[in-house]
Design an enzyme around this catalytic site. Structure first.
Site, short mmCIF file in Angstrom:
data_model
loop_
_atom_site.label_atom_id
_atom_site.label_comp_id
_atom_site.label_asym_id
_atom_site.label_seq_id
_atom_site.Cartn_x
_atom_site.Cartn_y
_atom_site.Cartn_z
N CYS A 227 -2.35 17.22 58.46
CA CYS A 227 -1.40 18.08 59.85
C CYS A 227 -0.27 17.01 59.81
O CYS A 227 0.18 15.97 59.56
CB CYS A 227 -1.92 17.49 61.27
SG CYS A 227 -2.87 15.66 61.07
N HIS B 272 -5.42 7.07 62.95
CA HIS B 272 -6.75 7.18 63.78
C HIS B 272 -6.29 6.84 65.07
O HIS B 272 -6.43 6.53 66.10
CB HIS B 272 -7.87 7.00 63.56
CG HIS B 272 -8.58 7.96 62.48
ND1 HIS B 272 -8.19 7.72 61.30
CD2 HIS B 272 -9.21 9.35 62.43
CE1 HIS B 272 -9.02 8.39 60.66
NE2 HIS B 272 -9.17 9.60 61.28
N CYS C 1 -0.97 8.60 64.44
CA CYS C 1 -0.39 9.58 65.58
C CYS C 1 -0.21 9.50 66.45
O CYS C 1 -0.45 8.37 67.04
CB CYS C 1 -1.79 10.59 64.81
SG CYS C 1 -0.77 12.62 65.80
N HIS D 252 -16.51 7.36 66.74
CA HIS D 252 -15.56 7.95 65.96
C HIS D 252 -14.35 6.55 65.75
O HIS D 252 -14.40 6.01 67.33
CB HIS D 252 -14.71 8.86 66.25
CG HIS D 252 -13.56 9.83 65.30
ND1 HIS D 252 -11.97 9.83 65.15
CD2 HIS D 252 -14.22 10.47 64.19
CE1 HIS D 252 -11.53 10.10 64.51
NE2 HIS D 252 -12.60 10.80 63.65
N GLU E 272 -10.95 7.56 66.39
CA GLU E 272 -10.08 7.39 66.92
C GLU E 272 -10.28 6.76 67.98
O GLU E 272 -9.27 6.17 69.64
CB GLU E 272 -9.44 8.79 67.25
CG GLU E 272 -8.23 9.44 68.33
CD GLU E 272 -8.53 10.70 68.12
OE1 GLU E 272 -7.83 11.23 69.47
OE2 GLU E 272 -8.16 11.45 67.43
N THR F 50 -7.74 14.11 70.19
CA THR F 50 -7.42 15.20 69.12
C THR F 50 -7.84 15.75 68.38
O THR F 50 -7.58 16.56 68.68
CB THR F 50 -5.90 14.19 69.01
OG1 THR F 50 -7.05 13.82 67.47
CG2 THR F 50 -4.99 13.32 69.98
N SER G 282 -13.80 14.19 61.07
CA SER G 282 -14.60 15.25 62.41
C SER G 282 -13.93 16.41 62.33
O SER G 282 -15.01 17.06 63.35
CB SER G 282 -14.21 14.08 63.54
OG SER G 282 -14.77 14.72 64.53
N ASN G 283 -12.59 16.19 62.34
CA ASN G 283 -12.43 17.48 62.72
C ASN G 283 -12.54 18.71 62.05
O ASN G 283 -12.69 20.12 61.52
CB ASN G 283 -10.49 17.73 62.64
CG ASN G 283 -9.71 17.55 61.44
OD1 ASN G 283 -9.31 18.45 60.75
ND2 ASN G 283 -9.55 16.10 61.06
N SER H 114 -6.98 16.38 57.01
CA SER H 114 -7.13 15.13 56.33
C SER H 114 -6.86 15.71 54.75
O SER H 114 -6.88 15.37 53.68
CB SER H 114 -7.61 14.12 56.52
OG SER H 114 -7.68 14.08 57.37
#
Length: 283
Positions: free
Chosen positions: A12, A76, A98, A126, A128, A166, A223-224, A266
């Site tokens: 991303c 993060h 980010c 996490h 982030e 996010t 995580s994503n 990632s």
């Protein structure tokens, strides 16, 4: 064999920006170079950076021992305290947070200073979310599932600001917010799920629902990517979570007419391409 590759698969904007910033610093920066935490959740990228001399530090104590060098803040983000330590140690800093995460930091700081209790919908452990909590005045409440909403009952306030990690599942975010909203609290909801995350999840769901097998590529700690896997698995029983082409084994899957492929935010382009080529060669 039809192979459908998600258009949204791979880096991303925020991850691409962070990774490029580290490689730029390797050639131009004051040595030694450190990242605070892995720059992204991809083992192959982190290993390549380590081979080029970039070291990962993970704790405040490690940071406090440094007296020279460049610290790169991971994509993060980190807590305000980390910035303060870097400044105190007189270290050079490159902030690769980010921009969408940085926006959340600003929101929770402003809203908590105004007296709102902060609710973060996401995974408590996490990095982030850890970083976001570090910009809140007072304590934040982290909610990951419906049971966590019970935490609100013991609070002496009814005024909340809700933000999200996010990379959280968009539909789950909406579901949890609806439950909280029904309790009659004074809430300000800010949907901080990255649009790229939402697009990626929607596309993954659409592809998985139409293929015989689905491959999701990403790091173990991503995580994503885990959320993409969960979404795809709910649509396609034959869903596989792999890190690289070496993990791919479709020998036990028979009568495949179509395979879908997606990847976390990632996952580098070259790893995706290797998997796609392997699948096309095998089938």
């Amino acid at each position: 064999m039809e192979v459908i590759v998600a258009k949204s698969a791979g880096f991303c904007f925020g991850v691409k920006r962070a990774v490029e910033s580290v490689y730029a610093e390797i050639n131009n920066s004051e040595k030694p170079i450190y990242t605070y935490g892995p720059i992204i959740h991809n083992e192959q990228v982190v290993k390549d950076l380590e081979d080029k001399g970039v070291k990962v530090i993970n704790t405040e104590k490690e940071l406090e021992k440094l007296s020279k060098g460049t610290i790169i803040i991971r994509s993060h983000g980190v807590s305000k305290k980390i910035y303060d330590i870097i400044k105190k140690q007189n270290l050079r800093m490159v902030d690769a947070t980010c921009p969408f995460v940085k926006k959340i930091h600003n929101i929770v700081r402003k809203e908590s200073e105004a007296g709102k209790k902060i609710i973060i919908i996401g995974n408590d452990n996490h990095p982030e979310v850890e970083g976001i909590k570090g910009w809140v005045l007072g304590d934040a409440i982290v909610i990951h599932c419906e049971d966590d909403i019970k935490k609100l009952n013991s609070l002496n306030t009814s005024s909340f600001c809700i933000v999200s990690q996010t990379t959280f599942n968009y539909n789950k975010f909406k579901y949890l917010v609806e439950i909280i909203n029904k309790k009659g609290y004074d809430i300000n909801v800010v949907n901080t799920i990255c649009n790229a995350t939402h697009v990626r999840q929607v596309e993954a769901k659409e592809i998985a629902s139409s293929v015989d097998a689905m491959i999701v590529i990403g790091g173990k700690s991503s995580s994503n990517t885990q959320k993409l896997y969960d979404i795809c698995k709910s649509e396609c029983h034959n869903t596989y979570y792999i890190q690289t082409v070496e993990d791919l084994d479709l020998c036990n899957v028979e009568s495949l007419n179509s395979i879908g492929i997606t990847a976390g935010a990632s996952t580098p382009k070259n790893i995706i391409e290797e998997v796609v080529l392997n699948v096309r060669d095998e089938f």
